[in-house]
Design a protein around this motif. Structure first.
Motif, PDB file in Angstrom:
ATOM      1  N   ARG A   1       0.853  -1.200   0.000  1.00 21.75           N
ATOM      2  CA  ARG A   1       0.000   0.000   0.000  1.00 21.75           C
ATOM      3  C   ARG A   1       0.880   1.238   0.000  1.00 21.75           C
ATOM      4  N   LYS A   2       0.281   2.344  -0.414  1.00 22.01           N
ATOM      5  CA  LYS A   2       0.981   3.625  -0.360  1.00 22.01           C
ATOM      6  C   LYS A   2       0.093   4.668   0.285  1.00 22.01           C
ATOM      7  N   MET A   3       0.746   5.606   0.939  1.00 26.63           N
ATOM      8  CA  MET A   3       0.026   6.737   1.501  1.00 26.63           C
ATOM      9  C   MET A   3       0.319   7.982   0.676  1.00 26.63           C
ATOM     10  N   GLY A   4      -0.673   8.841   0.526  1.00 23.43           N
ATOM     11  CA  GLY A   4      -0.491  10.085  -0.207  1.00 23.43           C
ATOM     12  C   GLY A   4      -1.013  11.254   0.613  1.00 23.43           C
ATOM     13  N   MET A   5      -0.560  12.456   0.265  1.00 25.91           N
ATOM     14  CA  MET A   5      -0.988  13.684   0.953  1.00 25.91           C
ATOM     15  C   MET A   5      -0.685  13.594   2.452  1.00 25.91           C
ATOM     16  N   THR A   6       0.535  13.219   2.773  1.00 28.36           N
ATOM     17  CA  THR A   6       0.887  13.027   4.184  1.00 28.36           C
ATOM     18  C   THR A   6       1.616  14.218   4.799  1.00 28.36           C
TER      19      THR A   6
ATOM     20  N   VAL B   1       9.469  11.915  -9.191  1.00 28.38           N
ATOM     21  CA  VAL B   1       9.998  11.022  -8.155  1.00 28.38           C
ATOM     22  C   VAL B   1      10.011  11.749  -6.820  1.00 28.38           C
ATOM     23  N   GLU B   2       9.756  11.003  -5.756  1.00 29.23           N
ATOM     24  CA  GLU B   2       9.833  11.583  -4.407  1.00 29.23           C
ATOM     25  C   GLU B   2      10.415  10.547  -3.448  1.00 29.23           C
ATOM     26  N   PRO B   3      11.224  11.021  -2.475  1.00 29.56           N
ATOM     27  CA  PRO B   3      11.805  10.090  -1.504  1.00 29.56           C
ATOM     28  C   PRO B   3      10.803   9.769  -0.397  1.00 29.56           C
ATOM     29  N   GLU B   4      10.797   8.532   0.027  1.00 24.93           N
ATOM     30  CA  GLU B   4       9.829   8.083   1.036  1.00 24.93           C
ATOM     31  C   GLU B   4      10.514   7.167   2.048  1.00 24.93           C
ATOM     32  N   ILE B   5       9.857   6.935   3.142  1.00 24.15           N
ATOM     33  CA  ILE B   5      10.237   5.867   4.070  1.00 24.15           C
ATOM     34  C   ILE B   5       9.276   4.706   3.804  1.00 24.15           C
TER      35      ILE B   5
ATOM     36  N   LEU C   1      12.201   5.227  -3.062  1.00 21.73           N
ATOM     37  CA  LEU C   1      11.858   6.287  -4.020  1.00 21.73           C
ATOM     38  C   LEU C   1      10.535   5.906  -4.646  1.00 21.73           C
ATOM     39  N   GLU C   2       9.583   6.834  -4.642  1.00 23.33           N
ATOM     40  CA  GLU C   2       8.323   6.551  -5.324  1.00 23.33           C
ATOM     41  C   GLU C   2       8.252   7.314  -6.643  1.00 23.33           C
ATOM     42  N   ILE C   3       7.806   6.628  -7.677  1.00 25.54           N
ATOM     43  CA  ILE C   3       7.560   7.289  -8.963  1.00 25.54           C
ATOM     44  C   ILE C   3       6.056   7.490  -9.074  1.00 25.54           C
ATOM     45  N   ILE C   4       5.648   8.735  -9.239  1.00 26.24           N
ATOM     46  CA  ILE C   4       4.224   9.016  -9.477  1.00 26.24           C
ATOM     47  C   ILE C   4       4.077   9.500 -10.914  1.00 26.24           C
ATOM     48  N   ASP C   5       2.932   9.234 -11.501  1.00 29.51           N
ATOM     49  CA  ASP C   5       2.680   9.652 -12.893  1.00 29.51           C
ATOM     50  C   ASP C   5       1.164   9.742 -13.063  1.00 29.51           C
TER      51      ASP C   5
ATOM     52  N   ASN D   1      -1.566  17.289 -16.652  1.00 32.78           N
ATOM     53  CA  ASN D   1      -0.911  18.321 -15.831  1.00 32.78           C
ATOM     54  C   ASN D   1      -1.181  18.179 -14.328  1.00 32.78           C
ATOM     55  N   TYR D   2      -1.456  16.958 -13.881  1.00 33.40           N
ATOM     56  CA  TYR D   2      -1.733  16.743 -12.451  1.00 33.40           C
ATOM     57  C   TYR D   2      -2.896  17.619 -11.986  1.00 33.40           C
ATOM     58  N   ASP D   3      -3.801  17.912 -12.889  1.00 32.96           N
ATOM     59  CA  ASP D   3      -4.971  18.721 -12.529  1.00 32.96           C
ATOM     60  C   ASP D   3      -6.066  17.775 -12.028  1.00 32.96           C
ATOM     61  N   PHE D   4      -6.198  17.671 -10.695  1.00 34.27           N
ATOM     62  CA  PHE D   4      -7.218  16.782 -10.129  1.00 34.27           C
ATOM     63  C   PHE D   4      -7.733  17.342  -8.823  1.00 34.27           C
ATOM     64  N   GLN D   5      -8.898  16.852  -8.409  1.00 30.97           N
ATOM     65  CA  GLN D   5      -9.375  17.083  -7.053  1.00 30.97           C
ATOM     66  C   GLN D   5      -9.193  15.777  -6.274  1.00 30.97           C
TER      67      GLN D   5
ATOM     68  N   ASP E   1     -10.604  12.480  -7.550  1.00 28.26           N
ATOM     69  CA  ASP E   1      -9.983  12.049  -8.806  1.00 28.26           C
ATOM     70  C   ASP E   1      -8.675  11.308  -8.531  1.00 28.26           C
ATOM     71  N   VAL E   2      -7.832  11.921  -7.684  1.00 29.76           N
ATOM     72  CA  VAL E   2      -6.505  11.332  -7.468  1.00 29.76           C
ATOM     73  C   VAL E   2      -6.618  10.019  -6.687  1.00 29.76           C
ATOM     74  N   VAL E   3      -7.635   9.908  -5.841  1.00 25.40           N
ATOM     75  CA  VAL E   3      -7.880   8.624  -5.168  1.00 25.40           C
ATOM     76  C   VAL E   3      -8.270   7.574  -6.212  1.00 25.40           C
TER      77      VAL E   3
ATOM     78  N   ASN F   1      -5.496   5.838  -8.098  1.00 22.42           N
ATOM     79  CA  ASN F   1      -4.554   5.144  -7.223  1.00 22.42           C
ATOM     80  C   ASN F   1      -3.456   6.068  -6.706  1.00 22.42           C
ATOM     81  N   CYS F   2      -3.865   7.293  -6.351  1.00 24.03           N
ATOM     82  CA  CYS F   2      -2.927   8.268  -5.767  1.00 24.03           C
ATOM     83  C   CYS F   2      -1.700   8.461  -6.652  1.00 24.03           C
ATOM     84  N   SER F   3      -1.920   8.456  -7.965  1.00 25.52           N
ATOM     85  CA  SER F   3      -0.867   8.706  -8.966  1.00 25.52           C
ATOM     86  C   SER F   3       0.236   7.647  -8.975  1.00 25.52           C
ATOM     87  N   ALA F   4       0.026   6.515  -8.301  1.00 26.74           N
ATOM     88  CA  ALA F   4       1.101   5.508  -8.192  1.00 26.74           C
ATOM     89  C   ALA F   4       1.542   5.016  -9.559  1.00 26.74           C
TER      90      ALA F   4
HETATM   91  O1  0L1 Z   1       2.400   9.784  -3.353  1.00 26.03           O
HETATM   92  C1  0L1 Z   1       1.802  10.859  -3.228  1.00 26.03           C
HETATM   93  O2  0L1 Z   1       1.870  11.552  -2.203  1.00 26.03           O
HETATM   94  C2  0L1 Z   1       0.975  11.340  -4.371  1.00 26.03           C
HETATM   95  C3  0L1 Z   1      -0.408  11.574  -3.955  1.00 26.03           C
HETATM   96  C4  0L1 Z   1      -1.162  12.195  -5.075  1.00 26.03           C
HETATM   97  C5  0L1 Z   1      -0.813  13.608  -5.325  1.00 26.03           C
HETATM   98  C6  0L1 Z   1       0.088  13.780  -6.504  1.00 26.03           C
HETATM   99  O3  0L1 Z   1      -0.009  13.087  -7.508  1.00 26.03           O
HETATM  100  O4  0L1 Z   1       0.897  14.714  -6.431  1.00 26.03           O
END
Ligand code: 0L1
Ligand code: MG
Length: 262
Positions: free
Chosen positions: A59-64, A104-108, A136-140, A145-149, A152-154, A157-160
């Motif tokens: 699983r992944k968490m988003g908006m943390t 890409v974003e760094p995560e624990i 490292l998480e890759i979101i796409d 343009n990442y235009d969502f509410q 939508d992003v849920v 799959n949270c952009s996974a």
């Molecule tokens: O992993 C994330 O925190 C992404 C959550 C969704 C928001 C985004 O795509 O920037």
């Protein structure tokens, strides 16, 4: 479009966008969509992944991050799923095919030793840990343009899109994860500097929050699951040929590169 058929139609639109390396307009631009409807779409997206032969691995968490939650008026983060097909081997190459606006974003990350369910407390979550890793998480986003509410992003799959796990650090139960320094470098340039404290103040609290969110939907976290606890810095845009390194205090380095000729 609140029924299962509507959720399946939206899931198929996201699935096709990813398969064709295209993006689509957010669903909420056309009609109102609730958070629960977003999760119903995500359930269907997950079904499409599993039906195509992928295996659920975590699983992944988003908006943390607290500032992000305040900005979006959120009371809780959001959660999505990870499959075996999303994993990029540490030190490996991520194909660019079908990637459109990857970041890409760094995560624990956690590897769960024991299952967790219900309204768990932090000490119970800590006792269930097997190992902790820098990741490292890759979101796409499949939305242009990442235009969502939020719903939508849920749904999406949270952009996974992918993840890379660093070396396993055993005895996760004894580690203080509240303020690990993190540096994210792209193609030799240190570009983002952060701390694990950016993840809900403590990545362990993100794990607790995940189990609560799963419980609200009648789900739980299985032993052996990988959990991406949330981004510790802003996400950086990726390009073909990029080389990415995350450096984590106590947890070591995690790296991958992006295929050059996408
Ligand atoms: O992993 C994330 O925190 C992404 C959550 C969704 C928001 C985004 O795509 O920037
Ligand atoms: Mg993330």
């Amino acid at each position: 479009m609140a029924n299962q058929n509507g959720a399946l139609l939206r899931a198929k639109a996201l699935w096709q966008a990813q398969a064709q390396g295209k993006t689509i307009a957010r669903f909420s631009a056309k009609e109102k969509i609730s958070l629960e409807e977003g999760y119903l779409v995500q359930d269907e997206v997950r079904r499409l992944h599993l039906d195509s032969g992928s295996r659920l691995v975590g699983r992944k968490m988003g908006m943390t991050s607290r500032p992000k939650m305040l900005q979006m008026g959120l009371k809780a983060p959001i959660q999505g799923f990870l499959t075996d097909q999303m994993e990029v081997e540490e030190g490996g190459v991520m194909p660019w095919k079908n990637r459109v606006q990857a970041k890409v974003e760094p995560e624990i990350a956690f590897l769960m030793d024991q299952p967790l369910s219900g309204k768990v407390k932090a000490r119970e979550a800590q006792a269930a840990l097997g190992a902790v890793m820098g990741a490292l998480e890759i979101i796409d986003s499949r939305f242009t343009n990442y235009d969502f509410q939020l719903p939508d992003v849920v749904a999406d799959n949270c952009s996974a899109a992918g993840f890379v796990l660093g070396p396993l650090k055993r005895l996760a139960r004894n580690l203080d994860l509240t303020n690990l320094g993190i540096i994210l470098s792209v193609s030799g340039e240190p570009s983002q500097f952060g701390s694990s404290a950016a993840i809900l103040g403590d990545p362990l609290l993100s794990l607790v929050s995940l189990v609560h969110l799963l419980d609200e939907r009648g789900e739980s976290l299985e032993a052996g699951s990988i959990v991406l606890a949330g981004g510790a810095t802003a996400a950086l845009a990726l390009k073909p040929g990029a080389m990415v390194v995350g450096e984590f205090s106590m947890l070591g380095k995690v790296k991958f590169s992006v295929e050059a000729n996408g």
